[in-house]
Write an enzyme that holds these catalytic residues in place. Structure first.
Site: not given
Ligand SMILES: [Zn+2]
Length: 325
Positions: A85, A87, A89-90, A174, A197, A260
């Protein structure tokens, strides 16, 4: 003759295909096991899967290039990337993985990148951010083709199939991170499932049924944070130990590993102890591991785990002619 051959084919097709003798087993390396938090020993989410000589990277969290190097995988060899996805941080580690192996290590190929709606715009934004390098660092030794990125929009179903390796995406839940996907990776009768996530997800249970390895996100806070109203949103969009226990009880993977791992103010070893205790208390009695960065799993008849390799013998990787021993 035709009948005999036909029967044989049917029989072979209906049996799980064992890994071919002499071929290395399917391998999974947890490159980064944190969420967005700064931990002393965990970097951002990223998982590497190697099957039949193919190298597939799932998510590109902070420090992914460093963790590849530390795992003795040349960052130059990454060409297929799957995002769960969008976000940040990914994919915080994507720009570095895109640039450095190109100009420093002589990477002459770009990426195929699979991601949800919006991935093409994200990549276009990254190209704009690096426009200085894109125009001025290109030369006969650093061809611009090494920076190509072909974006493939992910929808539920098979997203990649090549030489017996199959990647299937399934939508997960998510909250404000949607659209978000988990992935199942299959090769020669072995199956790894990445939750991505998500909070509790029926689609994840279905995908993870009888998997060899389930790589599962988890969130667990201290009692102090658990009760705070402003934390309820984040708790609701990831998987609690109790939800993980329920999903694993239904799916029955050979092994579930948490990666994670989002624990905010909890530190090790208390964080790991609490996650395991809550998962067990919720009734999951199957094989369970708290993931660590660079931990490796091999999928044979059983799933075996190797601890992170020592960094002592690691030499600098600073030019295109270098090879790992
Ligand atoms: Zn996420």
């Amino acid at each position: 003759m035709r009948t005999l051959f036909g029967l044989l084919s049917l029989l072979l097709l209906s049996l799980p295909i064992p890994a071919m003798a002499g071929e290395p087993p399917m391998k999974v390396i947890l490159l980064g096991t944190a969420g967005p938090e700064y931990f002393p020993d965990r970097l951002g989410p990223a998982t590497l899967i190697v099957a039949g000589g193919q190298v597939l990277l799932f998510d590109c969290g902070r420090g992914v290039g460093q963790r590849l190097y530390e795992s003795r995988v040349n960052p130059r060899d990454i060409s297929r990337i799957f995002l769960t996805h969008l976000h940040g941080d990914h994919f915080d580690g994507l720009p570095e993985l895109w640039m450095t192996p190109w100009f420093l290590l002589g990477r002459d190929h770009g990426f195929d990148l699979w991601g949800p709606e919006g991935s093409a715009e994200m990549v276009a934004g990254m190209r704009a951010m690096y426009s200085h390098d894109l125009t001025r660092r290109v030369n006969p030794f650093n061809p611009v083709q090494g920076l190509d990125i072909r974006v493939h929009k992910v929808a539920a179903g098979t997203v990649f199939e090549h030489d017996g390796v199959k990647v299937t995406a399934f939508p997960v839940e998510h909250a404000e991170g949607n659209p978000a996907f988990g992935y199942a990776v299959e090769w020669q009768g072995r199956k790894v499932v990445l939750s991505g996530d998500t909070t509790y997800s029926e689609a994840l249970v279905t995908a993870a049924r009888d998997a060899d390895l389930l790589v599962q996100n988890v969130i667990a806070f201290s009692d102090r944070l658990d009760g705070k109203p402003e934390m309820q949103g984040v708790l609701a969009k990831l998987t609690t130990p109790e939800q993980a226990a329920r999903m694993a009880q239904l799916a029955r993977p050979k092994l579930m590993v948490f990666s994670h791992i989002v624990t905010k103010d909890l530190t090790e070893p208390e964080a790991a102890d609490r996650i395991v205790a809550r998962t067990r208390a919720a009734g999951y009695a199957g094989a369970l591991v708290i993931g660590e960065d660079r931990m490796t799993f091999e999928l044979g008849d059983t799933v075996t785990m190797a601890p992170p390799p020592s960094l002592e013998t690691l030499v600098p990787l600073d030019s295109k002619d270098q090879r790992f021993p």
